[in-house]
Design a protein around this motif. Structure first.
Motif, PDB file in Angstrom:
ATOM      1  N   PHE A   1      30.444  14.977  21.261  1.00 63.31           N
ATOM      2  CA  PHE A   1      30.072  16.175  20.529  1.00 63.31           C
ATOM      3  C   PHE A   1      29.528  15.735  19.180  1.00 63.31           C
ATOM      4  CE2 PHE A   1      33.495  17.750  23.269  1.00 63.31           C
ATOM      5  CZ  PHE A   1      32.916  18.883  23.789  1.00 63.31           C
ATOM      6  N   ARG A   2      28.418  16.291  18.771  1.00 62.44           N
ATOM      7  CA  ARG A   2      27.900  16.042  17.438  1.00 62.44           C
ATOM      8  C   ARG A   2      28.044  17.339  16.661  1.00 62.44           C
ATOM      9  NH1 ARG A   2      25.229  12.238  15.069  1.00 62.44           N
ATOM     10  NH2 ARG A   2      24.674  11.207  16.989  1.00 62.44           N
ATOM     11  N   ILE A   3      28.697  17.237  15.530  1.00 66.53           N
ATOM     12  CA  ILE A   3      28.920  18.422  14.722  1.00 66.53           C
ATOM     13  C   ILE A   3      27.891  18.464  13.615  1.00 66.53           C
ATOM     14  CG2 ILE A   3      30.525  19.636  13.205  1.00 66.53           C
ATOM     15  CD1 ILE A   3      32.767  18.120  14.636  1.00 66.53           C
ATOM     16  N   SER A   4      27.125  19.526  13.598  1.00 62.67           N
ATOM     17  CA  SER A   4      26.228  19.780  12.489  1.00 62.67           C
ATOM     18  C   SER A   4      26.875  20.880  11.678  1.00 62.67           C
ATOM     19  CB  SER A   4      24.853  20.219  12.988  1.00 62.67           C
ATOM     20  OG  SER A   4      24.094  20.688  11.907  1.00 62.67           O
ATOM     21  N   LEU A   5      27.353  20.534  10.484  1.00 58.32           N
ATOM     22  CA  LEU A   5      28.072  21.521   9.695  1.00 58.32           C
ATOM     23  C   LEU A   5      27.182  22.639   9.197  1.00 58.32           C
ATOM     24  CD1 LEU A   5      30.633  19.238   7.937  1.00 58.32           C
ATOM     25  CD2 LEU A   5      30.999  20.837   9.787  1.00 58.32           C
ATOM     26  N   VAL A   6      25.865  22.489   9.345  1.00 60.44           N
ATOM     27  CA  VAL A   6      24.959  23.594   9.044  1.00 60.44           C
ATOM     28  C   VAL A   6      25.231  24.733  10.031  1.00 60.44           C
ATOM     29  CG1 VAL A   6      22.519  24.263   8.981  1.00 60.44           C
ATOM     30  CG2 VAL A   6      23.233  22.052   8.086  1.00 60.44           C
ATOM     31  N   GLN A   7      25.757  24.392  11.202  1.00 55.82           N
ATOM     32  CA  GLN A   7      26.058  25.387  12.226  1.00 55.82           C
ATOM     33  C   GLN A   7      27.431  26.030  12.046  1.00 55.82           C
ATOM     34  OE1 GLN A   7      25.611  23.269  15.907  1.00 55.82           O
ATOM     35  NE2 GLN A   7      23.415  23.575  15.950  1.00 55.82           N
ATOM     36  N   VAL A   8      28.158  25.677  10.990  1.00 53.58           N
ATOM     37  CA  VAL A   8      29.487  26.231  10.729  1.00 53.58           C
ATOM     38  C   VAL A   8      29.408  27.146   9.513  1.00 53.58           C
ATOM     39  CG1 VAL A   8      31.877  25.676  10.113  1.00 53.58           C
ATOM     40  CG2 VAL A   8      30.619  24.189  11.697  1.00 53.58           C
ATOM     41  N   ALA A   9      30.029  28.309   9.601  1.00 51.57           N
ATOM     42  CA  ALA A   9      30.057  29.239   8.468  1.00 51.57           C
ATOM     43  C   ALA A   9      30.548  28.507   7.217  1.00 51.57           C
ATOM     44  CB  ALA A   9      30.970  30.418   8.784  1.00 51.57           C
ATOM     45  N   PRO A  10      29.882  28.706   6.082  1.00 47.68           N
ATOM     46  CA  PRO A  10      30.243  27.979   4.862  1.00 47.68           C
ATOM     47  C   PRO A  10      31.721  28.077   4.476  1.00 47.68           C
ATOM     48  CG  PRO A  10      28.182  29.141   4.530  1.00 47.68           C
ATOM     49  CD  PRO A  10      28.715  29.576   5.875  1.00 47.68           C
ATOM     50  N   THR A  11      32.349  29.226   4.709  1.00 48.26           N
ATOM     51  CA  THR A  11      33.760  29.368   4.326  1.00 48.26           C
ATOM     52  C   THR A  11      34.697  28.583   5.242  1.00 48.26           C
ATOM     53  OG1 THR A  11      33.953  31.406   5.607  1.00 48.26           O
ATOM     54  CG2 THR A  11      33.445  31.627   3.237  1.00 48.26           C
ATOM     55  N   LEU A  12      34.200  28.148   6.417  1.00 52.52           N
ATOM     56  CA  LEU A  12      35.032  27.378   7.340  1.00 52.52           C
ATOM     57  C   LEU A  12      34.796  25.869   7.245  1.00 52.52           C
ATOM     58  CD1 LEU A  12      34.900  29.561  10.584  1.00 52.52           C
ATOM     59  CD2 LEU A  12      36.623  29.556   8.767  1.00 52.52           C
ATOM     60  N   ARG A  13      33.707  25.453   6.622  1.00 55.27           N
ATOM     61  CA  ARG A  13      33.383  24.019   6.553  1.00 55.27           C
ATOM     62  C   ARG A  13      34.513  23.171   5.991  1.00 55.27           C
ATOM     63  NH1 ARG A  13      27.205  24.989   4.499  1.00 55.27           N
ATOM     64  NH2 ARG A  13      26.517  25.911   6.462  1.00 55.27           N
ATOM     65  N   PRO A  14      35.193  23.589   4.914  1.00 57.50           N
ATOM     66  CA  PRO A  14      36.287  22.749   4.397  1.00 57.50           C
ATOM     67  C   PRO A  14      37.463  22.604   5.367  1.00 57.50           C
ATOM     68  CG  PRO A  14      35.581  24.337   2.735  1.00 57.50           C
ATOM     69  CD  PRO A  14      34.909  24.722   4.019  1.00 57.50           C
ATOM     70  N   LEU A  15      37.555  23.480   6.360  1.00 63.09           N
ATOM     71  CA  LEU A  15      38.665  23.434   7.312  1.00 63.09           C
ATOM     72  C   LEU A  15      38.407  22.528   8.511  1.00 63.09           C
ATOM     73  CD1 LEU A  15      39.820  27.165   7.513  1.00 63.09           C
ATOM     74  CD2 LEU A  15      40.970  25.261   6.397  1.00 63.09           C
ATOM     75  N   VAL A  16      37.171  22.062   8.695  1.00 66.53           N
ATOM     76  CA  VAL A  16      36.828  21.306   9.898  1.00 66.53           C
ATOM     77  C   VAL A  16      37.770  20.121  10.134  1.00 66.53           C
ATOM     78  CG1 VAL A  16      35.047  19.867  11.004  1.00 66.53           C
ATOM     79  CG2 VAL A  16      34.454  22.117  10.079  1.00 66.53           C
TER      80      VAL A  16
END
Length: 193
Positions: free
Chosen positions: A30-45
């Motif tokens: 799996f490749r995670i592109s954090l652009v695809q994650v809601a900004p408020t959830l990025r710190p929780l990844v």
């Protein structure tokens, strides 16, 4: 329940903004592109990856916001549920990043290795809805006529990537459908090996 703070150190942010790849014998990388994650959830990844049961993956929405009755938008935040287990992972949706009371809880998103049962009760609305190409979800409107203090809940359940996903919220139907569609096309966050 003690909520997790969404504020992270610069070191954690550096980890979050780098692409993350995981390959396992159980499935593809799996490749995670954090652009695809809601900004408020990025710190929780990183915390989501650490908290997911081994071999499980969580889909996160690209956008995560609420809307007031007069159309104003506001961000929604995630709090990792403290009682996750070996076959399910839940992220509570709240209106403030430091929520410590149920009053700011508006719903949750979850993934499970088993099927969710979203069977409608007598008199409840249900329909099949398209989420993304080839993926359909089951929408259920659940009200609580015997308890007027409880607001109605909108639920969307679907299967994707070998897992069952759910969005459940007291927000408007169109908003819950928007979050589900955003998850179905959003980033896949794998557990740590």
């Amino acid at each position: 329940m003690t909520p997790l703070s969404l504020v992270s150190s610069l070191a954690a942010l550096a980890v979050v903004t780098a692409p993350i790849v995981q390959a396992s014998a159980a499935g593809p990388a799996f490749r995670i592109s954090l652009v695809q994650v809601a900004p408020t959830l990025r710190p929780l990844v990183p915390k989501i990856q650490a908290g997911l049961p081994r071999g499980m993956a969580m889909r996160l929405p690209r956008q995560l916001e609420g809307t007031t009755d007069d159309g104003r938008k506001f961000p929604l935040y995630g709090i990792i549920q403290s009682r996750n287990n070996h076959d399910q992972f839940t992220l509570q949706l709240v209106i403030t990043p430091d929520c410590e009371v149920r009053a700011c809880l508006v719903g949750y998103i979850a993934v499970a290795s088993h099927r969710f049962k979203a069977s409608p009760r007598r008199g409840e609305e249900t329909e099949s809805i398209p989420l993304t190409s080839g993926i359909r979800g089951q929408y259920v409107y659940r009200s609580f006529p015997n308890n007027a203090a409880l607001p109605p809940v909108h639920i969307v359940v679907w299967e994707q990537d070998g897992f069952a996903y759910i969005v459940s919220s007291t927000m408007k139907k169109w908003k819950v459908l928007e979050i589900a569609k955003s998850m179905a096309t959003g980033a896949v966050i794998p557990s740590h090996p």
